[in-house]
Scaffold this active site. Structure first.
Site, PDB file in Angstrom:
ATOM      1  N   HIS A  85      19.675 -12.174   8.454  1.00  0.00           N
ATOM      2  CA  HIS A  85      19.134 -11.448   7.671  1.00  0.00           C
ATOM      3  C   HIS A  85      16.945 -11.590   7.575  1.00  0.00           C
ATOM      4  O   HIS A  85      16.902 -11.360   8.057  1.00  0.00           O
ATOM      5  CB  HIS A  85      19.301 -10.393   6.446  1.00  0.00           C
ATOM      6  CG  HIS A  85      20.030  -9.259   5.902  1.00  0.00           C
ATOM      7  ND1 HIS A  85      19.257  -8.628   6.736  1.00  0.00           N
ATOM      8  CD2 HIS A  85      21.811  -8.901   6.114  1.00  0.00           C
ATOM      9  CE1 HIS A  85      20.446  -7.116   6.676  1.00  0.00           C
ATOM     10  NE2 HIS A  85      21.346  -7.773   5.724  1.00  0.00           N
ATOM     11  N   GLN A 104      24.727 -12.096   6.598  1.00  0.00           N
ATOM     12  CA  GLN A 104      23.959 -12.777   5.289  1.00  0.00           C
ATOM     13  C   GLN A 104      23.117 -13.267   6.192  1.00  0.00           C
ATOM     14  O   GLN A 104      21.682 -12.545   6.072  1.00  0.00           O
ATOM     15  CB  GLN A 104      24.318 -11.967   3.933  1.00  0.00           C
ATOM     16  CG  GLN A 104      25.353 -11.132   3.831  1.00  0.00           C
ATOM     17  CD  GLN A 104      24.864  -9.355   3.913  1.00  0.00           C
ATOM     18  OE1 GLN A 104      23.978  -9.809   3.428  1.00  0.00           O
ATOM     19  NE2 GLN A 104      25.724  -9.208   5.028  1.00  0.00           N
ATOM     20  N   GLN A 163       0.752  -1.704  -0.270  1.00  0.00           N
ATOM     21  CA  GLN A 163       0.537  -0.101  -0.194  1.00  0.00           C
ATOM     22  C   GLN A 163       1.093   0.919   0.021  1.00  0.00           C
ATOM     23  O   GLN A 163       0.812   2.294  -0.159  1.00  0.00           O
ATOM     24  CB  GLN A 163      -0.523   0.063   1.256  1.00  0.00           C
ATOM     25  CG  GLN A 163      -0.373  -0.289   2.610  1.00  0.00           C
ATOM     26  CD  GLN A 163       0.055  -1.564   2.919  1.00  0.00           C
ATOM     27  OE1 GLN A 163       0.421  -2.001   2.255  1.00  0.00           O
ATOM     28  NE2 GLN A 163      -0.351  -1.542   4.631  1.00  0.00           N
ATOM     29  N   HIS A 193       8.652  13.773 -42.332  1.00  0.00           N
ATOM     30  CA  HIS A 193       9.992  13.481 -41.576  1.00  0.00           C
ATOM     31  C   HIS A 193      10.382  13.884 -42.618  1.00  0.00           C
ATOM     32  O   HIS A 193      11.610  15.467 -42.428  1.00  0.00           O
ATOM     33  CB  HIS A 193      10.068  12.084 -41.455  1.00  0.00           C
ATOM     34  CG  HIS A 193       9.979  11.978 -40.270  1.00  0.00           C
ATOM     35  ND1 HIS A 193       8.445  11.641 -39.949  1.00  0.00           N
ATOM     36  CD2 HIS A 193      10.452  12.072 -38.331  1.00  0.00           C
ATOM     37  CE1 HIS A 193       8.155  10.916 -38.084  1.00  0.00           C
ATOM     38  NE2 HIS A 193       9.571  10.966 -37.704  1.00  0.00           N
ATOM     39  N   GLU A 253      25.093 -10.671  -4.805  1.00  0.00           N
ATOM     40  CA  GLU A 253      25.224  -9.142  -4.472  1.00  0.00           C
ATOM     41  C   GLU A 253      26.517  -8.425  -3.962  1.00  0.00           C
ATOM     42  O   GLU A 253      26.465  -6.975  -4.227  1.00  0.00           O
ATOM     43  CB  GLU A 253      23.534  -8.596  -2.871  1.00  0.00           C
ATOM     44  CG  GLU A 253      23.532  -7.795  -2.518  1.00  0.00           C
ATOM     45  CD  GLU A 253      22.664  -7.926  -1.469  1.00  0.00           C
ATOM     46  OE1 GLU A 253      21.592  -6.702  -0.869  1.00  0.00           O
ATOM     47  OE2 GLU A 253      22.254  -9.316  -1.002  1.00  0.00           O
ATOM     48  N   HIS A 254      26.726  -9.900  -2.701  1.00  0.00           N
ATOM     49  CA  HIS A 254      28.454  -9.161  -1.904  1.00  0.00           C
ATOM     50  C   HIS A 254      28.682 -10.118  -2.529  1.00  0.00           C
ATOM     51  O   HIS A 254      28.788 -11.553  -2.245  1.00  0.00           O
ATOM     52  CB  HIS A 254      27.755  -9.187  -0.589  1.00  0.00           C
ATOM     53  CG  HIS A 254      26.663  -8.081  -0.679  1.00  0.00           C
ATOM     54  ND1 HIS A 254      25.600  -8.573   0.472  1.00  0.00           N
ATOM     55  CD2 HIS A 254      26.939  -6.384  -0.221  1.00  0.00           C
ATOM     56  CE1 HIS A 254      25.352  -7.508   0.514  1.00  0.00           C
ATOM     57  NE2 HIS A 254      25.297  -6.519   0.953  1.00  0.00           N
ATOM     58  N   ASP A 269      28.469  -2.403   4.029  1.00  0.00           N
ATOM     59  CA  ASP A 269      26.301  -2.504   4.520  1.00  0.00           C
ATOM     60  C   ASP A 269      26.464  -0.536   5.581  1.00  0.00           C
ATOM     61  O   ASP A 269      25.086  -0.397   4.984  1.00  0.00           O
ATOM     62  CB  ASP A 269      25.944  -2.963   5.921  1.00  0.00           C
ATOM     63  CG  ASP A 269      25.559  -4.257   4.837  1.00  0.00           C
ATOM     64  OD1 ASP A 269      25.474  -4.056   3.974  1.00  0.00           O
ATOM     65  OD2 ASP A 269      25.217  -4.912   5.125  1.00  0.00           O
TER      66      ASP A 269
END
Length: 445
Positions: A278, A275, A207, A436, A343-344, A377
């Site tokens: 997480h 990681q 939302q 054109h 990602e890393h 990070d």
């Protein structure tokens, strides 16, 4: 937690293990459908639920935002309650530990300085017969930042998303944060103030993304939405893309550690867990050419897990997506690392800078034993909003140019246009676009 020998399993099997689709894992999770049945009374996938929320917010504005905030976050708001007040900012400042605030301010300055180096410049150049070509770099007018507020608070995400937008010169930045018991973590508010954000809304989930994309009676429409979130936030960003721009479709956190015999198993295990804690869907992978190191890392993981406050989450992550690959040599290890496009990526090797030129796909690369992933990070300066799920093959890290657009500049004189008019007319008529051609031909007379 799996340990797989590439020589025994074969390269094709290792590549399959390294490219599992995180979104598919989530959609197949029966817990999501069960939760949707409880909330909405019918069996829906995450994508179907998000589509409905986005449609309702677009059509009903604040009314739908209030409805879903109460239904999902168990918080009853009126539109007047959405915006964080000055009193709430002051209360957060009073509650926050001054030492933590000082560290946040240092981190914000490091991030600002790093991103200042990225800022592109507008330019113009003169060509033949007085013609001018150029490029204007223009910051976006208004952007929306989403900051997660689920299993942990992330003031670092505030800094990482806001500071490049500030450096880019964005006129207005608004922020959405899901409320916990109707409130926002004080350090998130302190970080927002440190980054110069004034408008923060206590709204989360799909939302919030829909409200920023389409606007409501009280929430302004933005040009771009950035920031990580759970699967519902990510799917909502995918749903509204095209109405607004987005940074990327971020999935669960990932780390891939390329390690040789010189790597410390204690450091290696600690970085995997950084990681894994997480999210149960996070991915922690080690690729090494040393079988002995693989065994030592596995044992060290068990030892460090025992004392970890978020042990259950980390254990679930390792059970589901933890992987140690024993490669035949470092050449093969690098190949696997690039296939994963993590990602890393950490290079815990004797000579990490010698391997760096061969790294083609990674959101961020950390070189050496004293450059662990949490350094990026929180503090070093480069952005921690990074491509996941293998998208580092074609996505870039969040940066200053994320919040800017490029506009081409063209100015020809009459002689300059006359010199090239025959070529333009010829090309236009080849494509069957007579108007054109006429636009050029009329100017030759």
């Amino acid at each position: 937690m799996k340990i797989v020998n590439a020589k025994e399993a074969g390269e094709q099997e290792i590549e399959r293990l390294l490219t599992k689709a995180a979104f598919d894992q989530v959609e197949l999770n029966p817990k999501i459908r069960e939760a949707n049945r409880k909330l909405f009374g019918r069996d829906m996938s995450a994508a179907e639920l998000v589509r409905q929320i986005v449609r309702d917010v677009r059509n009903e504005g604040d009314k739908a935002v209030i409805h879903y905030t109460e239904l999902i976050d168990r918080v009853r708001f009126t539109p007047e309650d959405f915006l964080v007040t000055e009193e709430e900012f002051q209360a957060a400042k009073d509650e926050a530990d001054p030492d933590v605030v000082a560290s946040l301010q240092k981190a914000a300055e490091n991030v600002r300085r790093y991103h200042q180096e990225q800022k592109p410049k507008s330019w113009m150049t003169y060509r033949d017969a007085g013609s001018i070509l150029g490029q204007a770099i223009i910051p976006l007018d208004r952007v929306g930042i989403y900051v997660p507020g689920g299993t942990a608070a992330y003031p670092s995400s505030v800094i990482m998303n806001a500071m490049p937008a500030v450096v880019a010169g964005v006129r207005e930045i608004i922020m959405m944060v899901p409320p916990k018991n109707g409130k926002i973590n004080p350090y998130v508010l302190v970080a927002a103030r440190a980054a110069g954000i004034k408008k923060i809304y206590k709204i989360g989930g799909a939302q919030a993304i829909a409200a920023m994309a389409f606007g409501t009676e009280t929430i302004p429409r933005v040009d771009k939405i950035t920031g990580p979130g759970n699967i519902f936030v990510t799917l909502a960003k995918k749903e509204v893309y095209g109405h607004v721009d987005i940074d990327m479709l971020a999935g669960p956190s990932e780390i891939l550690i390329l390690a040789d015999k010189t790597a410390d198993p204690v450091y290696t295990a600690a970085d995997m867990l950084s990681q894994a804690e997480h999210d149960p869907l996070a991915s922690s992978i080690v690729i090494t050419d040393d079988a002995g190191l693989a065994e030592r890392v596995a044992k060290e993981l068990e030892k460090q897990l025992a004392d970890l406050p978020r042990r259950e989450i980390a254990q679930a992550s390792l059970d589901r997506n933890g992987l140690i690959v024993i490669a035949e040599d470092m050449r093969q290890a690098l190949h696997f690392a690039n296939v994963s496009a993590p990602e890393h990526m950490e290079l815990l090797t004797e000579q990490p800078f010698q391997l760096l030129p061969y790294v083609r796909h990674a959101g961020a690369v950390f070189l050496g034993a004293y450059s662990p992933e949490p350094l990026g990070d929180y503090f070093a300066g480069p952005n921690h909003v990074l491509p996941t799920g293998g998208t580092a093959r074609y996505y870039s890290v969040l940066n200053v140019e994320t919040f800017m657009k490029r506009t081409s500049i063209i100015s020809y004189t009459q002689p300059a246009l006359s010199d090239v008019s025959s070529d333009i007319i010829r090309l236009a008529e080849t494509e069957g676009l007579q108007a054109h051609a006429n636009a050029i031909r009329l100017r030759r007379k």
